[in-house]
Design a protein around this motif. Structure first.
Motif, PDB file in Angstrom:
ATOM      1  N   MET A   1      69.549   8.733  -7.695  1.00 47.51           N
ATOM      2  CA  MET A   1      69.909  10.014  -7.115  1.00 47.51           C
ATOM      3  C   MET A   1      69.484  11.126  -8.065  1.00 47.51           C
ATOM      4  O   MET A   1      69.438  10.939  -9.262  1.00 47.51           O
ATOM      5  CB  MET A   1      71.426  10.089  -6.900  1.00 47.51           C
ATOM      6  CG  MET A   1      71.939   9.133  -5.843  1.00 47.51           C
ATOM      7  SD  MET A   1      73.603   9.459  -5.249  1.00 47.51           S
ATOM      8  CE  MET A   1      74.578   9.513  -6.716  1.00 47.51           C
ATOM      9  N   SER A   2      69.210  12.266  -7.472  1.00 44.31           N
ATOM     10  CA  SER A   2      68.864  13.409  -8.303  1.00 44.31           C
ATOM     11  C   SER A   2      69.300  14.695  -7.606  1.00 44.31           C
ATOM     12  O   SER A   2      69.408  14.756  -6.385  1.00 44.31           O
ATOM     13  CB  SER A   2      67.364  13.435  -8.611  1.00 44.31           C
ATOM     14  OG  SER A   2      66.611  13.377  -7.435  1.00 44.31           O
ATOM     15  N   ILE A   3      69.538  15.689  -8.437  1.00 44.97           N
ATOM     16  CA  ILE A   3      69.941  16.989  -7.932  1.00 44.97           C
ATOM     17  C   ILE A   3      68.681  17.758  -7.555  1.00 44.97           C
ATOM     18  O   ILE A   3      67.753  17.867  -8.352  1.00 44.97           O
ATOM     19  CB  ILE A   3      70.773  17.748  -8.983  1.00 44.97           C
ATOM     20  CG1 ILE A   3      72.078  16.996  -9.230  1.00 44.97           C
ATOM     21  CG2 ILE A   3      71.030  19.183  -8.545  1.00 44.97           C
ATOM     22  CD1 ILE A   3      72.880  17.507 -10.394  1.00 44.97           C
ATOM     23  N   ASP A  33      71.350  10.687  -0.357  1.00 46.06           N
ATOM     24  CA  ASP A  33      71.986  10.541  -1.678  1.00 46.06           C
ATOM     25  C   ASP A  33      71.758  11.787  -2.526  1.00 46.06           C
ATOM     26  O   ASP A  33      72.697  12.295  -3.157  1.00 46.06           O
ATOM     27  CB  ASP A  33      71.440   9.307  -2.405  1.00 46.06           C
ATOM     28  CG  ASP A  33      71.843   7.995  -1.734  1.00 46.06           C
ATOM     29  OD1 ASP A  33      72.777   7.987  -0.910  1.00 46.06           O
ATOM     30  OD2 ASP A  33      71.182   6.971  -2.032  1.00 46.06           O
ATOM     31  N   ASP A  34      70.535  12.280  -2.546  1.00 48.32           N
ATOM     32  CA  ASP A  34      70.209  13.480  -3.322  1.00 48.32           C
ATOM     33  C   ASP A  34      70.959  14.700  -2.791  1.00 48.32           C
ATOM     34  O   ASP A  34      71.452  15.524  -3.565  1.00 48.32           O
ATOM     35  CB  ASP A  34      68.707  13.771  -3.292  1.00 48.32           C
ATOM     36  CG  ASP A  34      67.877  12.772  -4.093  1.00 48.32           C
ATOM     37  OD1 ASP A  34      68.464  11.891  -4.761  1.00 48.32           O
ATOM     38  OD2 ASP A  34      66.639  12.880  -4.039  1.00 48.32           O
ATOM     39  N   ALA A  36      73.828  14.757  -1.184  1.00 52.39           N
ATOM     40  CA  ALA A  36      75.247  14.653  -1.536  1.00 52.39           C
ATOM     41  C   ALA A  36      75.452  15.027  -3.005  1.00 52.39           C
ATOM     42  O   ALA A  36      76.358  15.810  -3.335  1.00 52.39           O
ATOM     43  CB  ALA A  36      75.760  13.240  -1.258  1.00 52.39           C
ATOM     44  N   GLU A  37      74.616  14.503  -3.879  1.00 51.29           N
ATOM     45  CA  GLU A  37      74.747  14.819  -5.298  1.00 51.29           C
ATOM     46  C   GLU A  37      74.539  16.318  -5.540  1.00 51.29           C
ATOM     47  O   GLU A  37      75.256  16.941  -6.328  1.00 51.29           O
ATOM     48  CB  GLU A  37      73.751  14.006  -6.125  1.00 51.29           C
ATOM     49  CG  GLU A  37      73.968  14.193  -7.614  1.00 51.29           C
ATOM     50  CD  GLU A  37      73.119  13.268  -8.474  1.00 51.29           C
ATOM     51  OE1 GLU A  37      73.248  13.375  -9.707  1.00 51.29           O
ATOM     52  OE2 GLU A  37      72.342  12.458  -7.936  1.00 51.29           O
ATOM     53  N   THR A  38      73.584  16.899  -4.849  1.00 56.42           N
ATOM     54  CA  THR A  38      73.302  18.331  -4.984  1.00 56.42           C
ATOM     55  C   THR A  38      74.490  19.161  -4.500  1.00 56.42           C
ATOM     56  O   THR A  38      74.903  20.120  -5.158  1.00 56.42           O
ATOM     57  CB  THR A  38      72.031  18.699  -4.201  1.00 56.42           C
ATOM     58  OG1 THR A  38      70.934  17.915  -4.705  1.00 56.42           O
ATOM     59  CG2 THR A  38      71.700  20.175  -4.326  1.00 56.42           C
ATOM     60  N   TYR A  40      77.690  18.255  -4.259  1.00 52.89           N
ATOM     61  CA  TYR A  40      78.831  18.112  -5.181  1.00 52.89           C
ATOM     62  C   TYR A  40      78.589  18.883  -6.482  1.00 52.89           C
ATOM     63  O   TYR A  40      79.493  19.542  -6.995  1.00 52.89           O
ATOM     64  CB  TYR A  40      79.116  16.640  -5.479  1.00 52.89           C
ATOM     65  CG  TYR A  40      79.737  15.896  -4.316  1.00 52.89           C
ATOM     66  CD1 TYR A  40      80.879  16.378  -3.681  1.00 52.89           C
ATOM     67  CD2 TYR A  40      79.194  14.706  -3.862  1.00 52.89           C
ATOM     68  CE1 TYR A  40      81.456  15.687  -2.617  1.00 52.89           C
ATOM     69  CE2 TYR A  40      79.757  14.014  -2.802  1.00 52.89           C
ATOM     70  CZ  TYR A  40      80.888  14.511  -2.183  1.00 52.89           C
ATOM     71  OH  TYR A  40      81.464  13.832  -1.136  1.00 52.89           O
ATOM     72  N   ASP A  41      77.373  18.831  -6.991  1.00 48.24           N
ATOM     73  CA  ASP A  41      77.044  19.549  -8.225  1.00 48.24           C
ATOM     74  C   ASP A  41      77.232  21.057  -8.046  1.00 48.24           C
ATOM     75  O   ASP A  41      77.678  21.745  -8.957  1.00 48.24           O
ATOM     76  CB  ASP A  41      75.605  19.251  -8.645  1.00 48.24           C
ATOM     77  CG  ASP A  41      75.233  19.943  -9.938  1.00 48.24           C
ATOM     78  OD1 ASP A  41      75.773  19.564 -10.998  1.00 48.24           O
ATOM     79  OD2 ASP A  41      74.411  20.887  -9.880  1.00 48.24           O
TER      80      ASP A  41
END
Length: 153
Positions: A1-3, A33-34, A36-38, A40-41
């Motif tokens: 995963m990545s932002i 996935d990316d 979602a991570e973005t 949340y970040d």
């Protein structure tokens, strides 16, 4: 995963009508996935694919009850009305008073292509409508009764 980088207004990608997802594969899973991570970040409640520069009908939302992923979502039922403040990760520092349905039911697909129904009330309903608007090139500033910047404390 990545932002991923969140696209900011007035980038034209935010005004594009997104195309439906046809392939439910590893590329879609990575995008979800990316996103979602973005989200949340950035401490957001929702994120639509055009907000990361991708013109596909993909949305992630977490209004406090856990992650919801929706592919090709469409609202199939609405009830009542709510009026309240909205912001957007693509328009930082600006808020607007927006009328939305208080309760919605949306039909969508999960990451594996299975049809799902998502019902939401209050904040979740607002987030579903806000993110689906993004997929149609509509921003909250287009439908807000008024926009404003928060007062300094």
């Amino acid at each position: 995963m990545s932002i991923r980088v969140i696209v900011k207004h007035p980038d034209p990608v935010l005004r594009e009508k997104c195309i439906p997802v046809r392939k439910f594969n590893a590329n879609l899973h990575k995008l979800l996935d990316d996103m979602a991570e973005t989200m949340y970040d950035a401490e957001g409640v929702g994120l639509a694919a055009p907000q990361v520069g991708i013109t596909k009908r993909v949305v992630v939302i977490d209004a406090g009850t856990g992650l919801i992923e929706m592919i090709n979502p469409e609202i199939v039922e609405r009830r009542e009305e709510q009026f309240g403040s909205e912001g957007c990760l693509s328009i930082p520092g600006l808020y607007g008073d927006v009328r939305r349905s208080k309760w919605v039911k949306a039909k969508a697909f999960d990451r594996n292509g299975n049809e799902i129904m998502v019902e939401g009330e209050d904040l979740l309903a607002r987030a579903i409508q806000h993110e689906i608007d993004h997929l149609n090139g509509v921003l909250f500033i287009d439908i807000a009764d008024k926009t404003y910047k928060p007062k300094e404390e």
